[in-house]
Motif scaffolding. Structure first.
Motif, PDB file in Angstrom:
ATOM      1  N   VAL A  68      69.578  -8.833  60.096  1.00  0.00           N
ATOM      2  CA  VAL A  68      70.831  -8.996  59.372  1.00  0.00           C
ATOM      3  C   VAL A  68      71.737  -7.824  59.712  1.00  0.00           C
ATOM      4  CG1 VAL A  68      69.880  -7.813  57.338  1.00  0.00           C
ATOM      5  CG2 VAL A  68      71.862  -9.317  57.074  1.00  0.00           C
ATOM      6  N   ARG A  69      73.029  -8.083  59.697  1.00  0.00           N
ATOM      7  CA  ARG A  69      73.988  -7.002  59.921  1.00  0.00           C
ATOM      8  C   ARG A  69      74.593  -6.605  58.580  1.00  0.00           C
ATOM      9  NH1 ARG A  69      75.857  -4.552  64.134  1.00  0.00           N
ATOM     10  NH2 ARG A  69      74.954  -6.046  65.601  1.00  0.00           N
ATOM     11  N   LYS A  70      74.455  -5.300  58.278  1.00  0.00           N
ATOM     12  CA  LYS A  70      75.009  -4.739  57.046  1.00  0.00           C
ATOM     13  C   LYS A  70      76.046  -3.698  57.430  1.00  0.00           C
ATOM     14  CE  LYS A  70      73.747  -1.879  53.078  1.00  0.00           C
ATOM     15  NZ  LYS A  70      72.694  -0.989  52.531  1.00  0.00           N
ATOM     16  N   GLU A  71      77.305  -4.084  57.363  1.00  0.00           N
ATOM     17  CA  GLU A  71      78.400  -3.213  57.787  1.00  0.00           C
ATOM     18  C   GLU A  71      78.130  -2.722  59.214  1.00  0.00           C
ATOM     19  OE1 GLU A  71      78.540  -0.328  54.643  1.00  0.00           O
ATOM     20  OE2 GLU A  71      79.397  -1.763  53.227  1.00  0.00           O
ATOM     21  N   ASN A  72      77.905  -1.408  59.417  1.00  0.00           N
ATOM     22  CA  ASN A  72      77.694  -0.906  60.777  1.00  0.00           C
ATOM     23  C   ASN A  72      76.222  -0.811  61.154  1.00  0.00           C
ATOM     24  OD1 ASN A  72      77.233   1.170  58.932  1.00  0.00           O
ATOM     25  ND2 ASN A  72      77.664   2.759  60.445  1.00  0.00           N
ATOM     26  N   LEU A  73      75.333  -1.312  60.304  1.00  0.00           N
ATOM     27  CA  LEU A  73      73.900  -1.239  60.570  1.00  0.00           C
ATOM     28  C   LEU A  73      73.351  -2.599  60.979  1.00  0.00           C
ATOM     29  CD1 LEU A  73      72.640   0.902  57.542  1.00  0.00           C
ATOM     30  CD2 LEU A  73      73.037   1.681  59.881  1.00  0.00           C
ATOM     31  N   LYS A 134      54.302   0.733  55.773  1.00  0.00           N
ATOM     32  CA  LYS A 134      55.240   0.083  54.858  1.00  0.00           C
ATOM     33  C   LYS A 134      56.585  -0.079  55.558  1.00  0.00           C
ATOM     34  CE  LYS A 134      52.286   0.262  51.424  1.00  0.00           C
ATOM     35  NZ  LYS A 134      51.539  -0.984  51.029  1.00  0.00           N
ATOM     36  N   GLY A 135      57.106  -1.293  55.564  1.00  0.00           N
ATOM     37  CA  GLY A 135      58.420  -1.543  56.131  1.00  0.00           C
ATOM     38  C   GLY A 135      59.518  -1.236  55.129  1.00  0.00           C
ATOM     39  N   VAL A 136      60.595  -0.633  55.599  1.00  0.00           N
ATOM     40  CA  VAL A 136      61.695  -0.210  54.725  1.00  0.00           C
ATOM     41  C   VAL A 136      62.994  -0.842  55.209  1.00  0.00           C
ATOM     42  CG1 VAL A 136      62.966   1.759  53.800  1.00  0.00           C
ATOM     43  CG2 VAL A 136      60.532   2.005  54.346  1.00  0.00           C
ATOM     44  N   THR A 137      63.634  -1.598  54.322  1.00  0.00           N
ATOM     45  CA  THR A 137      64.925  -2.216  54.658  1.00  0.00           C
ATOM     46  C   THR A 137      66.031  -1.810  53.692  1.00  0.00           C
ATOM     47  OG1 THR A 137      64.437  -4.207  53.349  1.00  0.00           O
ATOM     48  CG2 THR A 137      63.805  -4.237  55.685  1.00  0.00           C
ATOM     49  N   LEU A 138      65.689  -1.077  52.629  1.00  0.00           N
ATOM     50  CA  LEU A 138      66.681  -0.700  51.622  1.00  0.00           C
ATOM     51  C   LEU A 138      67.339   0.620  52.011  1.00  0.00           C
ATOM     52  CD1 LEU A 138      68.075  -1.086  48.900  1.00  0.00           C
ATOM     53  CD2 LEU A 138      66.088   0.004  47.809  1.00  0.00           C
ATOM     54  N   GLU A 139      68.657   0.592  52.153  1.00  0.00           N
ATOM     55  CA  GLU A 139      69.440   1.777  52.549  1.00  0.00           C
ATOM     56  C   GLU A 139      70.652   1.899  51.647  1.00  0.00           C
ATOM     57  OE1 GLU A 139      73.009   3.539  54.276  1.00  0.00           O
ATOM     58  OE2 GLU A 139      72.644   1.388  53.980  1.00  0.00           O
ATOM     59  N   GLU A 140      70.909   3.140  51.204  1.00  0.00           N
ATOM     60  CA  GLU A 140      72.100   3.428  50.414  1.00  0.00           C
ATOM     61  C   GLU A 140      72.673   4.758  50.875  1.00  0.00           C
ATOM     62  OE1 GLU A 140      70.969   3.484  46.334  1.00  0.00           O
ATOM     63  OE2 GLU A 140      70.582   1.334  46.213  1.00  0.00           O
ATOM     64  N   ASP A 141      73.893   4.748  51.357  1.00  0.00           N
ATOM     65  CA  ASP A 141      74.601   5.970  51.751  1.00  0.00           C
ATOM     66  C   ASP A 141      73.792   6.844  52.693  1.00  0.00           C
ATOM     67  OD1 ASP A 141      76.804   5.265  50.130  1.00  0.00           O
ATOM     68  OD2 ASP A 141      75.807   6.092  48.365  1.00  0.00           O
ATOM     69  N   GLY A 142      73.107   6.217  53.646  1.00  0.00           N
ATOM     70  CA  GLY A 142      72.366   6.956  54.649  1.00  0.00           C
ATOM     71  C   GLY A 142      70.964   7.363  54.249  1.00  0.00           C
ATOM     72  N   THR A 143      70.523   6.989  53.048  1.00  0.00           N
ATOM     73  CA  THR A 143      69.163   7.266  52.594  1.00  0.00           C
ATOM     74  C   THR A 143      68.362   5.972  52.582  1.00  0.00           C
ATOM     75  OG1 THR A 143      69.845   9.128  51.211  1.00  0.00           O
ATOM     76  CG2 THR A 143      67.731   8.114  50.689  1.00  0.00           C
ATOM     77  N   LYS A 180      68.459   2.061  62.437  1.00  0.00           N
ATOM     78  CA  LYS A 180      68.825   3.371  62.944  1.00  0.00           C
ATOM     79  C   LYS A 180      70.059   3.838  62.191  1.00  0.00           C
ATOM     80  CE  LYS A 180      68.185   6.713  65.994  1.00  0.00           C
ATOM     81  NZ  LYS A 180      66.956   7.506  66.041  1.00  0.00           N
ATOM     82  N   GLY A 181      70.104   5.135  61.841  1.00  0.00           N
ATOM     83  CA  GLY A 181      71.310   5.630  61.194  1.00  0.00           C
ATOM     84  C   GLY A 181      71.098   6.256  59.836  1.00  0.00           C
ATOM     85  N   VAL A 182      69.839   6.337  59.331  1.00  0.00           N
ATOM     86  CA  VAL A 182      69.595   7.007  58.058  1.00  0.00           C
ATOM     87  C   VAL A 182      69.270   8.473  58.314  1.00  0.00           C
ATOM     88  CG1 VAL A 182      68.761   4.881  57.004  1.00  0.00           C
ATOM     89  CG2 VAL A 182      67.120   6.463  58.004  1.00  0.00           C
ATOM     90  N   HIS A 183      69.481   9.322  57.299  1.00  0.00           N
ATOM     91  CA  HIS A 183      69.219  10.750  57.488  1.00  0.00           C
ATOM     92  C   HIS A 183      68.001  11.241  56.717  1.00  0.00           C
ATOM     93  CE1 HIS A 183      71.056  11.326  53.525  1.00  0.00           C
ATOM     94  NE2 HIS A 183      72.138  10.700  53.958  1.00  0.00           N
TER      95      HIS A 183
END
Length: 232
Positions: A68-73, A134-143, A180-183
């Protein structure tokens, strides 16, 4: 890891846990959702999704939703992808430069961990380790956050990894951030405080807690770099 026969569509709705309605070529199609999580922040009406087209006439659905595309991710949301990617990564020296043995779905106690590995450095004694993914798909403000829904199974895995350490094994939990793109990565105490508390307990007992991001394209996913883990 690579997918064949990828096409795109527009997400419309998710009437059931494993079923979505997607607009493909102007026609509404039922597609299989390869993710057990809620993914409400991802699967919003109108977003661009990526699907694998299957030619198996025995399947109930012709398509599987894998991205899925979420904004720029661009986010892979296939629940099976993290294990496949970690398997490739382990064989390439992700944890141990030298791998003597690797087994998937290895039973220990009342759990079945994703991997058992035996390896180390060529000049060192080999070490035995259990690895949970564990797979991670939840992202908020780069976290990146895990979990996105309460997971008693995840709590049990943490307790069993502590037991592994107490019996002399190495133990790892690897959070595969399917983008890609989380800090950084954090446990999602807002959703399931018990998981976060048990993860912190496991880390204190010596369990290795790793988070890695991934290079994502419409038809591939590959583990790339470690991401800082913030437990407090």
């Amino acid at each position: 890891m690579h997918y064949d026969n990828i096409i795109s569509g527009t997400f419309l709705r998710r009437p059931k846990r494993f079923l979505a309605i997607v607009l493909i070529g102007g026609q509404e199609e039922e597609v299989h959702v390869k993710n057990t999580g809620r993914c409400k922040e991802l699967l919003r009406p109108g977003v661009r999704v990526y699907l694998q087209q299957h030619d198996d006439p025995k399947r109930k659905t012709k398509y599987s939703l894998i991205g899925v595309r979420k904004e720029n991710l661009l986010i892979n949301m296939d629940s099976q992808a993290p294990n496949k990617a970690v398997g490739e990564w382990l064989r390439q020296g992700g944890i141990y430069p030298y791998i003597e043995e690797i087994k998937a779905e290895k039973k220990y106690g009342n759990s079945r961990f994703d991997f058992f590995i035996r390896g180390g450095n060529l000049m060192e004694e080999t070490r035995d380790a259990f690895v949970e993914v564990k797979g991670v798909t939840l992202e908020e403000d780069g976290t990146a956050w895990f979990p996105d829904a309460p997971t008693e199974r995840g709590v049990k895995h943490m307790e069993e990894l502590i037991s592994c350490m107490e019996e002399g094994y190495e133990a790892y939990i690897i959070f595969v951030i399917q983008m890609k793109g989380v800090h950084c990565f954090r446990p999602n105490d807002r959703t399931h405080r018990a998981f976060g508390d048990t993860l912190r307990k496991a880390a204190g007992a010596g369990v290795h807690v790793l988070a890695v991001d991934c290079l994502i394209s419409e038809d591939t996913m590959e583990i790339d770099e470690e991401v800082p883990v913030i437990l407090n």
